[in-house]
Scaffold this active site. Structure first.
Site, PDB file in Angstrom:
ATOM      1  N   LYS A   1       0.811  -1.225   0.000  1.00  0.00           N
ATOM      2  CA  LYS A   1       0.000   0.000   0.000  1.00  0.00           C
ATOM      3  C   LYS A   1       0.841   1.270   0.000  1.00  0.00           C
ATOM      4  CE  LYS A   1      -4.457  -1.485   1.765  1.00  0.00           C
ATOM      5  NZ  LYS A   1      -4.293  -2.932   1.994  1.00  0.00           N
TER       6      LYS A   1
ATOM      7  N   GLU B   1      -9.960   7.191   3.247  1.00  0.00           N
ATOM      8  CA  GLU B   1     -10.936   6.337   3.916  1.00  0.00           C
ATOM      9  C   GLU B   1     -10.207   5.056   4.270  1.00  0.00           C
ATOM     10  OE1 GLU B   1     -10.679   6.287   0.554  1.00  0.00           O
ATOM     11  OE2 GLU B   1     -10.153   4.156   0.547  1.00  0.00           O
TER      12      GLU B   1
ATOM     13  N   SER C   1       1.784  -9.812  -0.912  1.00  0.00           N
ATOM     14  CA  SER C   1       1.413  -8.395  -0.781  1.00  0.00           C
ATOM     15  C   SER C   1       1.753  -7.794   0.571  1.00  0.00           C
ATOM     16  CB  SER C   1      -0.070  -8.221  -1.085  1.00  0.00           C
ATOM     17  OG  SER C   1      -0.860  -9.075  -0.276  1.00  0.00           O
TER      18      SER C   1
HETATM   19  C1  LIG Z   1      -5.056  -3.946   1.454  1.00  0.00           C
HETATM   20  C2  LIG Z   1      -4.322  -5.188   1.193  1.00  0.00           C
HETATM   21  C3  LIG Z   1      -4.671  -6.049   0.125  1.00  0.00           C
HETATM   22  C4  LIG Z   1      -5.868  -5.817  -0.757  1.00  0.00           C
HETATM   23  O1  LIG Z   1      -5.871  -4.632  -1.481  1.00  0.00           O
HETATM   24  P1  LIG Z   1      -5.645  -4.604  -3.055  1.00  0.00           P
HETATM   25  O2  LIG Z   1      -5.982  -3.201  -3.424  1.00  0.00           O
HETATM   26  O3  LIG Z   1      -6.564  -5.594  -3.668  1.00  0.00           O
HETATM   27  O4  LIG Z   1      -4.241  -4.947  -3.295  1.00  0.00           O
HETATM   28  C5  LIG Z   1      -3.905  -7.186  -0.090  1.00  0.00           C
HETATM   29  N1  LIG Z   1      -2.857  -7.478   0.695  1.00  0.00           N
HETATM   30  C6  LIG Z   1      -2.486  -6.697   1.730  1.00  0.00           C
HETATM   31  C7  LIG Z   1      -1.323  -7.089   2.559  1.00  0.00           C
HETATM   32  C8  LIG Z   1      -3.201  -5.522   2.010  1.00  0.00           C
HETATM   33  O5  LIG Z   1      -2.832  -4.746   3.025  1.00  0.00           O
END
Ligand SMILES: *Cc1c(COP(=O)(O)O)cnc(C)c1O
Length: 397
Positions: free
Chosen positions: A89, A111, A377
């Site tokens: 993010k 948000e 992610s």
């Molecule tokens: C917020 C988040 C996501 C999901 O958000 P996307 O916009 O779909 O990428 C996925 N993995 C993590 C670790 C997150 O914090």
């Protein structure tokens, strides 16, 4: 970079479904982003911060133990979990807050549902010396106390939203309303590749660094592109970021939605597999809604996948079959969480654990020498209490 050619429409999806007063505001943002995108100085500064502050490029890690255990193709992990603040993010919030300061706006709003985007925005605001206000449903403020505390420590004001179900969709509505009346000095930082144009395009461009790095690292390591790239989808920003560089290449792209307790139970977050086309957050896309078109709350063990819609480009890539969309339940995600932790010594975010759960299946369908990249992610430290609570309630792992 060809941002000026972008219409914000992806087949039947996308658009700008906002109050009339916001149209000039979105126009101003579109122009500012297009100008920034054509300015090498802007990207130099963005990449300098990603290098020195976020810690990019992060590695592509060969998951040798997991690969051996699964017995399919070679599995690699793109390590977004190693970024400052522990997820992808930050790539986006650095980009948007940098753009805000370029536009002369010294105040940013956001948000947030679980608080992760709020923390990433508050972090970037602290770095750039901007004022920051984060809208958060009152119910989420109660449920996510540690992230509320983090945002406050970072100097952000957390504004509890008391309308509707007091969760993410209400916070999104409130942030949009607030933006309309404070637009002279305020920039709205959206947290996924969703919302009205130009946000889906802009967020994709700020997350594209993930796929660009995967591409360069694959060429260096394998002498070719990976065979498959796989990512989880909430709103779709880590997925579109990982996929963007490969859309015109012969690379299999797989996205994994959270099917919560099962799509048939109605308690899930699978907007593509279990939703319909509708309008939310200023965009047309797949979303969870009832027979009257009212937006339903999403359910997932991972707070970050708890978004009732999905970004418009991911929706179109799914509709046209360019990406394959799979689902993983809460139980699947917990299995993926434990599997990676025990085999590789890496505790993944529960969001990323959805991708891992399906990666194991996909790996078995590919030839042994094929290279599968899973976008990891985020890291899972934030999820320990959730995992423990779920397992104490008798959820299986
Ligand atoms: C917020 C988040 C996501 C999901 O958000 P996307 O916009 O779909 O990428 C996925 N993995 C993590 C670790 C997150 O914090």
């Amino acid at each position: 970079m060809t941002i000026r050619g972008e219409t914000g429409r992806f087949g039947p999806f996308g658009g700008q479904y906002v109050a009339e007063v916001l149209m000039p505001v979105l126009g101003e943002l579109e122009e500012a982003f297009a100008a920034a995108a054509e300015d090498n100085g802007f990207w130099d500064e963005y990449h300098r911060i990603l290098r020195e502050y976020v810690g990019r490029p992060n590695p592509l890690t060969f998951a040798a133990n997991l690969t051996r255990l699964v017995g399919g193709c070679e599995i690699y992990l793109k390590r977004e979990d190693l970024n400052h603040t522990g997820a992808h993010k930050i790539n986006n919030t650095i980009g948007q807050v940098l753009l805000a300061t370029r536009m002369g706006k010294r105040r940013v709003i956001a948000e947030t549902g679980a608080g992760q985007h709020g923390v990433a925005t508050a972090t970037a605001a602290a770095l750039f010396g901007c004022e920051c206000a984060v809208f958060m449903g009152e119910e989420d403020v109660r449920r996510q106390a540690p992230n509320v505390e983090r945002m406050r420590l970072l100097g952000a004001e957390v504004i509890p939203v008391t309308s509707g179900s007091r969760t993410l969709k209400d916070a999104m509505n409130e942030a949009m309303r607030h933006w309309v009346s404070h637009v002279e000095n305020t920039f709205y930082v959206i947290g996924s590749a969703a919302g009205p144009h130009p946000y889906p395009v802009m967020v994709r461009e700020f997350q594209r660094v993930i796929g660009d790095e995967i591409k360069a690292q694959s060429i260096e390591r394998f002498g070719k592109f990976p065979d498959c790239v796989l990512a989880c989808i909430g709103g779709g920003s880590n997925a579109i970021g990982a996929f963007a560089s490969f859309l015109d290449d012969d690379v299999k792209l797989v996205a994994v939605e959270a099917s919560g307790e099962g799509i048939e139970t109605g308690r899930h977050a699978a907007a593509i597999a279990g939703g319909q086309v509708g309008v939310l957050h200023g965009q047309k896309s797949y979303l969870l809604q009832d027979a009257n078109g009212q937006v339903l709350e999403a359910h997932s063990i991972s707070a970050g996948l708890d978004y009732p819609g999905v970004g418009p480009q991911i929706a179109e890539l799914a509709r046209t079959g360019r990406i394959e969309v799979l689902t993983a339940t809460d139980d699947d995600a917990l299995k993926g969480f434990h599997l990676l932790t025990r085999t590789e010594g890496i505790i993944p975010a529960l969001e990323s654990s959805h991708a891992l759960a399906r990666a194991v299946d996909v790996a078995k369908t590919l030839p042994k020498e094929a290279k599968l990249v899973v976008n990891l992610s985020g890291r899972g430290d934030k999820d320990l209490a959730t995992v423990l609570a779920f397992e104490m309630r008798g959820g299986e792992a």
